[in-house]
Design a protein around this motif. Sequence first.
Motif, PDB file in Angstrom:
ATOM      1  N   LEU A  78       0.807  -1.220   0.000  1.00 44.45           N
ATOM      2  CA  LEU A  78       0.000   0.000   0.000  1.00 44.45           C
ATOM      3  C   LEU A  78       0.841   1.271   0.000  1.00 44.45           C
ATOM      4  O   LEU A  78       0.331   2.350  -0.296  1.00 44.45           O
ATOM      5  CB  LEU A  78      -0.937   0.013   1.210  1.00 44.45           C
ATOM      6  CG  LEU A  78      -1.903  -1.169   1.332  1.00 44.45           C
ATOM      7  CD1 LEU A  78      -2.792  -0.988   2.559  1.00 44.45           C
ATOM      8  CD2 LEU A  78      -2.762  -1.303   0.072  1.00 44.45           C
ATOM      9  N   ASP A  79       2.116   1.151   0.352  1.00 41.43           N
ATOM     10  CA  ASP A  79       3.017   2.300   0.341  1.00 41.43           C
ATOM     11  C   ASP A  79       4.338   1.915  -0.305  1.00 41.43           C
ATOM     12  O   ASP A  79       4.810   0.773  -0.157  1.00 41.43           O
ATOM     13  CB  ASP A  79       3.255   2.823   1.766  1.00 41.43           C
ATOM     14  CG  ASP A  79       2.057   3.593   2.296  1.00 41.43           C
ATOM     15  OD1 ASP A  79       1.716   4.635   1.706  1.00 41.43           O
ATOM     16  OD2 ASP A  79       1.456   3.147   3.295  1.00 41.43           O
ATOM     17  N   ILE A  80       4.945   2.882  -1.004  1.00 39.81           N
ATOM     18  CA  ILE A  80       6.141   2.612  -1.779  1.00 39.81           C
ATOM     19  C   ILE A  80       7.048   3.831  -1.723  1.00 39.81           C
ATOM     20  O   ILE A  80       6.583   4.967  -1.534  1.00 39.81           O
ATOM     21  CB  ILE A  80       5.749   2.273  -3.239  1.00 39.81           C
ATOM     22  CG1 ILE A  80       6.909   1.655  -4.012  1.00 39.81           C
ATOM     23  CG2 ILE A  80       5.213   3.513  -3.951  1.00 39.81           C
ATOM     24  CD1 ILE A  80       6.488   1.092  -5.371  1.00 39.81           C
ATOM     25  N   SER A  81       8.350   3.623  -1.885  1.00 41.52           N
ATOM     26  CA  SER A  81       9.280   4.746  -1.906  1.00 41.52           C
ATOM     27  C   SER A  81       9.146   5.513  -3.224  1.00 41.52           C
ATOM     28  O   SER A  81       8.641   4.982  -4.222  1.00 41.52           O
ATOM     29  CB  SER A  81      10.717   4.240  -1.733  1.00 41.52           C
ATOM     30  OG  SER A  81      11.073   3.345  -2.776  1.00 41.52           O
ATOM     31  N   LYS A  82       9.605   6.765  -3.236  1.00 39.50           N
ATOM     32  CA  LYS A  82       9.455   7.604  -4.424  1.00 39.50           C
ATOM     33  C   LYS A  82      10.161   7.015  -5.636  1.00 39.50           C
ATOM     34  O   LYS A  82       9.711   7.193  -6.773  1.00 39.50           O
ATOM     35  CB  LYS A  82       9.986   9.013  -4.138  1.00 39.50           C
ATOM     36  CG  LYS A  82       9.135   9.814  -3.160  1.00 39.50           C
ATOM     37  CD  LYS A  82       9.702  11.197  -2.952  1.00 39.50           C
ATOM     38  CE  LYS A  82       8.866  11.993  -1.959  1.00 39.50           C
ATOM     39  NZ  LYS A  82       9.404  13.359  -1.737  1.00 39.50           N
ATOM     40  N   ASP A  83      11.261   6.306  -5.414  1.00 39.05           N
ATOM     41  CA  ASP A  83      12.002   5.729  -6.532  1.00 39.05           C
ATOM     42  C   ASP A  83      11.489   4.355  -6.947  1.00 39.05           C
ATOM     43  O   ASP A  83      12.087   3.699  -7.812  1.00 39.05           O
ATOM     44  CB  ASP A  83      13.491   5.657  -6.207  1.00 39.05           C
ATOM     45  CG  ASP A  83      13.794   4.804  -4.977  1.00 39.05           C
ATOM     46  OD1 ASP A  83      12.866   4.151  -4.453  1.00 39.05           O
ATOM     47  OD2 ASP A  83      14.953   4.810  -4.528  1.00 39.05           O
ATOM     48  N   TYR A 149       2.402   6.452 -10.062  1.00 38.74           N
ATOM     49  CA  TYR A 149       2.425   6.529 -11.522  1.00 38.74           C
ATOM     50  C   TYR A 149       3.654   7.283 -12.001  1.00 38.74           C
ATOM     51  O   TYR A 149       4.333   7.982 -11.248  1.00 38.74           O
ATOM     52  CB  TYR A 149       1.152   7.198 -12.048  1.00 38.74           C
ATOM     53  CG  TYR A 149       0.791   8.519 -11.389  1.00 38.74           C
ATOM     54  CD1 TYR A 149       1.335   9.727 -11.837  1.00 38.74           C
ATOM     55  CD2 TYR A 149      -0.115   8.556 -10.337  1.00 38.74           C
ATOM     56  CE1 TYR A 149       0.994  10.930 -11.235  1.00 38.74           C
ATOM     57  CE2 TYR A 149      -0.461   9.756  -9.733  1.00 38.74           C
ATOM     58  CZ  TYR A 149       0.091  10.937 -10.187  1.00 38.74           C
ATOM     59  OH  TYR A 149      -0.247  12.137  -9.595  1.00 38.74           O
ATOM     60  N   CYS A 150       3.955   7.142 -13.293  1.00 38.49           N
ATOM     61  CA  CYS A 150       5.113   7.813 -13.866  1.00 38.49           C
ATOM     62  C   CYS A 150       4.784   9.278 -14.133  1.00 38.49           C
ATOM     63  O   CYS A 150       3.622   9.685 -14.135  1.00 38.49           O
ATOM     64  CB  CYS A 150       5.544   7.115 -15.155  1.00 38.49           C
ATOM     65  SG  CYS A 150       4.308   7.167 -16.476  1.00 38.49           S
ATOM     66  N   CYS A 159      -0.516   5.964 -16.089  1.00 39.65           N
ATOM     67  CA  CYS A 159       0.625   5.082 -16.383  1.00 39.65           C
ATOM     68  C   CYS A 159       1.124   4.541 -15.052  1.00 39.65           C
ATOM     69  O   CYS A 159       2.205   4.895 -14.588  1.00 39.65           O
ATOM     70  CB  CYS A 159       1.725   5.833 -17.125  1.00 39.65           C
ATOM     71  SG  CYS A 159       2.280   7.348 -16.314  1.00 39.65           S
ATOM     72  N   PRO A 160       0.339   3.679 -14.416  1.00 33.44           N
ATOM     73  CA  PRO A 160       0.679   3.212 -13.061  1.00 33.44           C
ATOM     74  C   PRO A 160       1.932   2.360 -13.008  1.00 33.44           C
ATOM     75  O   PRO A 160       2.166   1.516 -13.867  1.00 33.44           O
ATOM     76  CB  PRO A 160      -0.558   2.401 -12.658  1.00 33.44           C
ATOM     77  CG  PRO A 160      -1.152   1.949 -13.956  1.00 33.44           C
ATOM     78  CD  PRO A 160      -0.900   3.064 -14.927  1.00 33.44           C
ATOM     79  N   ARG A 161       2.730   2.604 -11.963  1.00 40.74           N
ATOM     80  CA  ARG A 161       3.916   1.789 -11.709  1.00 40.74           C
ATOM     81  C   ARG A 161       3.616   0.686 -10.702  1.00 40.74           C
ATOM     82  O   ARG A 161       4.197  -0.388 -10.761  1.00 40.74           O
ATOM     83  CB  ARG A 161       5.041   2.670 -11.161  1.00 40.74           C
ATOM     84  CG  ARG A 161       5.744   3.518 -12.190  1.00 40.74           C
ATOM     85  CD  ARG A 161       6.851   4.336 -11.551  1.00 40.74           C
ATOM     86  NE  ARG A 161       7.663   4.999 -12.541  1.00 40.74           N
ATOM     87  CZ  ARG A 161       8.144   6.230 -12.389  1.00 40.74           C
ATOM     88  NH1 ARG A 161       7.878   6.916 -11.295  1.00 40.74           N
ATOM     89  NH2 ARG A 161       8.889   6.775 -13.326  1.00 40.74           N
ATOM     90  N   ARG A 167       0.659   7.060  -4.480  1.00 39.13           N
ATOM     91  CA  ARG A 167       1.872   7.841  -4.769  1.00 39.13           C
ATOM     92  C   ARG A 167       2.307   8.591  -3.511  1.00 39.13           C
ATOM     93  O   ARG A 167       1.520   9.305  -2.896  1.00 39.13           O
ATOM     94  CB  ARG A 167       1.605   8.813  -5.907  1.00 39.13           C
ATOM     95  CG  ARG A 167       2.842   9.626  -6.275  1.00 39.13           C
ATOM     96  CD  ARG A 167       2.735  10.228  -7.635  1.00 39.13           C
ATOM     97  NE  ARG A 167       3.897  11.063  -7.929  1.00 39.13           N
ATOM     98  CZ  ARG A 167       4.435  11.200  -9.132  1.00 39.13           C
ATOM     99  NH1 ARG A 167       3.932  10.527 -10.163  1.00 39.13           N
ATOM    100  NH2 ARG A 167       5.468  11.991  -9.325  1.00 39.13           N
ATOM    101  N   PRO A 168       3.594   8.432  -3.118  1.00 41.13           N
ATOM    102  CA  PRO A 168       4.035   9.022  -1.848  1.00 41.13           C
ATOM    103  C   PRO A 168       3.927  10.536  -1.784  1.00 41.13           C
ATOM    104  O   PRO A 168       3.600  11.087  -0.736  1.00 41.13           O
ATOM    105  CB  PRO A 168       5.500   8.559  -1.731  1.00 41.13           C
ATOM    106  CG  PRO A 168       5.862   7.928  -3.010  1.00 41.13           C
ATOM    107  CD  PRO A 168       4.624   7.597  -3.745  1.00 41.13           C
TER     108      PRO A 168
END
Length: 222
Positions: A78-83, A149-150, A159-161, A167-168
């Motif tokens: 549910l959460d991801i780093s910016k990179d 997303y990008c 354009c989901p990653r 998105r953080p």
Amino acid sequence: SSSRLPPAPTAFRLYAPRASSVIVKPLPTPFGGGWGAVPMAKDPAAPGYWNASVAGMRPGDFYVFTVDGTDRVDPSGLDISKDSKFSIVPAPYKWRNARKVVKPADSVIYEMQVGSFTPAGTLASAAAKLPYLAELGITVVELMPIMHYCGPADSWGYCPRAPYAVRPELGGSYGLKAFVDAAADLNMSVAIDIVWNHAAGDSVLVNYDTPSDGTNCHDEKG
């Protein structure tokens, strides 16, 4: 003095049918927790699935799945780093309101691009503007894609990653829950535009459990 009981173990389940080994691994402190890498075991009752139970994980810990030696993020995280390189254990959220559902006949929908709705471009700053939308008679706020997303945060987001990680820069999963709660305070519901039929070329799902040979990812020209 006081003692703090460790949190209950976290159960992980990953679908990686082509993998030969999978490990849940924390980042070194200060981003990771005080727990060590834990090998995942194949589920004998569900081919392709891997399971593990990890004790000691805490909100804010960064972690990855190491799939056949390659670090991958949690595809259901549910959460991801910016990179886009690390998954993050979500912060707990205490809901104030029950789920708010507005009947179709009563729906007055406002479509919102969170990244450009306010100068700050966050879910928290957008939530502060919800009383204004309520005064206009809006009953449903439809969020344009907010999953990681990008492109810049104020782009459309198609354009989901990562399919489930908010998105953080927008505020992450905690920010989304707080936004939904703030809308419910005003008797408004929230809908989210979800993109399932395509993804960014650097989606975290591309070649997840197999080495890339350049055949599974296409650019905008095909």
